[in-house]
Scaffold this active site. Structure first.
Site, PDB file in Angstrom:
ATOM      1  N   LYS A   3       0.795  -1.164   0.026  1.00  0.00           N
ATOM      2  CA  LYS A   3       0.019   0.121  -0.069  1.00  0.00           C
ATOM      3  C   LYS A   3       1.038   1.164  -0.025  1.00  0.00           C
ATOM      4  O   LYS A   3       2.300   1.135   0.334  1.00  0.00           O
ATOM      5  CB  LYS A   3      -1.048  -0.010   1.208  1.00  0.00           C
ATOM      6  CG  LYS A   3      -0.081   0.004   2.601  1.00  0.00           C
ATOM      7  CD  LYS A   3      -1.031  -0.345   3.612  1.00  0.00           C
ATOM      8  CE  LYS A   3      -0.260  -0.308   5.033  1.00  0.00           C
ATOM      9  NZ  LYS A   3      -0.815  -0.804   6.180  1.00  0.00           N
ATOM     10  N   ARG A  10      -9.845  -0.804  14.959  1.00  0.00           N
ATOM     11  CA  ARG A  10      -9.604  -0.049  13.865  1.00  0.00           C
ATOM     12  C   ARG A  10     -10.620  -0.581  12.707  1.00  0.00           C
ATOM     13  O   ARG A  10     -11.817  -0.268  12.826  1.00  0.00           O
ATOM     14  CB  ARG A  10      -8.165   0.005  13.278  1.00  0.00           C
ATOM     15  CG  ARG A  10      -7.593   1.113  12.878  1.00  0.00           C
ATOM     16  CD  ARG A  10      -6.131   1.052  12.433  1.00  0.00           C
ATOM     17  NE  ARG A  10      -5.870   0.051  11.499  1.00  0.00           N
ATOM     18  CZ  ARG A  10      -4.775  -0.106  10.905  1.00  0.00           C
ATOM     19  NH1 ARG A  10      -3.807   0.837  11.232  1.00  0.00           N
ATOM     20  NH2 ARG A  10      -4.501  -0.973  10.313  1.00  0.00           N
ATOM     21  N   TYR A  49      19.269  29.401   9.416  1.00  0.00           N
ATOM     22  CA  TYR A  49      18.098  30.178   9.651  1.00  0.00           C
ATOM     23  C   TYR A  49      17.902  30.017  11.078  1.00  0.00           C
ATOM     24  O   TYR A  49      17.787  28.879  11.918  1.00  0.00           O
ATOM     25  CB  TYR A  49      16.699  29.533   9.024  1.00  0.00           C
ATOM     26  CG  TYR A  49      16.563  29.756   7.675  1.00  0.00           C
ATOM     27  CD1 TYR A  49      16.656  31.143   7.193  1.00  0.00           C
ATOM     28  CD2 TYR A  49      16.340  28.658   6.556  1.00  0.00           C
ATOM     29  CE1 TYR A  49      16.305  31.418   5.630  1.00  0.00           C
ATOM     30  CE2 TYR A  49      15.924  29.216   5.458  1.00  0.00           C
ATOM     31  CZ  TYR A  49      16.023  30.399   4.894  1.00  0.00           C
ATOM     32  OH  TYR A  49      15.824  30.703   3.561  1.00  0.00           O
ATOM     33  N   MET A 106      14.766  24.008   2.838  1.00  0.00           N
ATOM     34  CA  MET A 106      13.860  23.504   1.929  1.00  0.00           C
ATOM     35  C   MET A 106      14.696  22.557   0.746  1.00  0.00           C
ATOM     36  O   MET A 106      14.644  21.599   0.545  1.00  0.00           O
ATOM     37  CB  MET A 106      13.120  24.470   0.939  1.00  0.00           C
ATOM     38  CG  MET A 106      12.238  23.920   0.128  1.00  0.00           C
ATOM     39  SD  MET A 106      11.504  24.896  -1.109  1.00  0.00           S
ATOM     40  CE  MET A 106      10.394  25.680   0.118  1.00  0.00           C
TER      41      MET A 106
END
Ligand SMILES: *Cc1c(COP(=O)(O)O)cnc(C)c1O
Length: 379
Positions: A41, A139, A261, A314
């Site tokens: 999956k 579940r 940063y 990023m």
């Protein structure tokens, strides 16, 4: 000069299909005489459904588990004759879609069972399915009273071709947890109500809980992809995904200067800092940013582990290479962010998450290389 994706993408994700096949064989050996299937999956946990499914089929895997019918459709196009179970069950009104693609829904309620049986009647035959019974995780799956109601609903039962009875463990990665034995015993009682139907209980960690858990078919996912199914012991699986970033620049930083940063890391000595072209867009968790407690995250470069410093951005991240020989790291040197030396469980731990989330969140910007299989596999 070549201009391959590896040369141009900055970061590279290599997926070792031979290691994947070895992992499947290891799990098959542990599970025997049970059959070993595969949970594929989520695009094979982010690693790519087509190459992963082909490699597993080539190794001998015949039963596959996806979450959604859409994933089943994709897998059917890759493996025309595999057994494919859809774990999220039967979506309302979609029985024909499943039937045409020979997808077996893992039915989770009486309502789904009735819909599948009724559709089979219209379609002209009993259609294969699994029955997913809940034994404590709460579940998906039939509650035990609802399972009894199904058994006494003769019309529905007569319309089903039940090829598998399954349940899912809540705490398989904690072998001493009392829920494991509770669920095993509850599942044994359920099996006794449907004698002769093959049964499946174990995910990756369940394979290592012993013979009462492996039943007829096991459904490992994360262990195939290199995650440790036995967290308290060394990892018996091989790394499958290797994520590398290349050095863009090396700089000297004086004591008292900061990196990145928000200036979260301050040099306490004259330091050499390498900036790697891999960041959170590539799937490197921002939570690997210089950590205040439990020590820093690491990458593996020039044969050593080096700490991650400052914030993950990023597109890039910084590492402290002061302890490496000067000439061992230069522009273009690759650093392993995940792989054989930096395991997915260890890196996930640094990021405050689990290997499953780390893999399924891998980015798509870098070059992806599938290593180990020379030719297309005929199926
Ligand atoms: C995802 C899943 C698996 C595989 O679990 P792993 O922990 O990755 O081995 C097995 N069974 C079910 C029902 C699942 O949802």
């Amino acid at each position: 000069m070549t201009h391959t994706p590896e040369d141009l993408a900055g970061a590279v994700l290599s997926i070792n299909l031979v290691a994947l096949q070895e992992n499947w064989r290891t799990l098959q050996r542990h599970a025997a005489p049970a059959e070993c299937g595969a949970a594929v999956k989520g695009n094979a946990y982010g690693l790519g459904i087509a190459p992963v499914a082909r490699a597993l089929w080539e190794a001998g895997c015949r039963s596959f588990f996806v979450a959604r019918p859409k994933e089943g459709e994709e897998l059917r196009a890759i493996l025309p004759t595999a057994t494919i179970y859809v774990l999220d069950g039967l979506f309302p009104g979609q029985a024909e879609f499943y039937a045409k693609l020979k997808l077996c829904p893992a039915l989770i309620s009486l309502e789904e069972a009735r819909e599948w049986a009724a559709f089979g009647r219209v379609y002209g035959r009993r259609l294969a399915c699994a029955l997913h019974v809940d034994t404590g995780i709460n579940r998906l799956g039939f509650s035990q009273p609802e399972f009894e109601a199904l058994l006494s609903d003769r019309q529905t039962m007569d319309g089903l071709e039940i090829s598998l009875l399954m349940s899912h463990l809540a705490c398989a990665d904690e072998p001493a947890h009392p829920m494991n034995a509770c669920q095993r015993d509850a599942f044994a009682a359920i099996r006794a109500r449907l004698p002769g139907v093959p049964a499946s209980l174990a995910n990756s960690s369940g394979v290592f809980l012993g013979s009462g858990f492996t039943q007829d078919l096991v459904r490992p996912g994360i262990a195939l992809y290199g995650g440790n199914p036995t967290p308290a012991a060394p990892n018996p699986m091989q790394a499958v995904a290797v994520l590398e970033g290349a050095v863009l620049q090396i700089r000297d930083v004086r004591p008292g200067e900061t990196v990145g940063y928000s200036a979260t890391w301050t040099a306490t000595r004259t330091s050499r800092v390498a900036v790697l072209g891999a960041g959170y867009k590539d799937g490197v968790p921002r939570a690997l940013s210089s950590r205040q407690s439990d020590g820093p995250a690491h990458v593996f470069i020039a044969g050593q582990r080096c700490p991650v410093i400052g914030r993950i951005s990023m597109d890039m991240m910084a590492i402290d290479v002061t302890n490496l020989p000067q000439e061992s790291v230069t522009r273009g040197t690759r650093a392993e962010i995940l792989g054989r030396h930096i395991g997915i469980d260890e890196a996930a731990g640094w990021a405050g998450t689990i290997s499953y989330e780390l893999l399924t969140r891998l980015g798509s910007r870098y070059a992806r290389l599938y290593r180990g299989l020379e030719s297309d596999v005929s199926v």
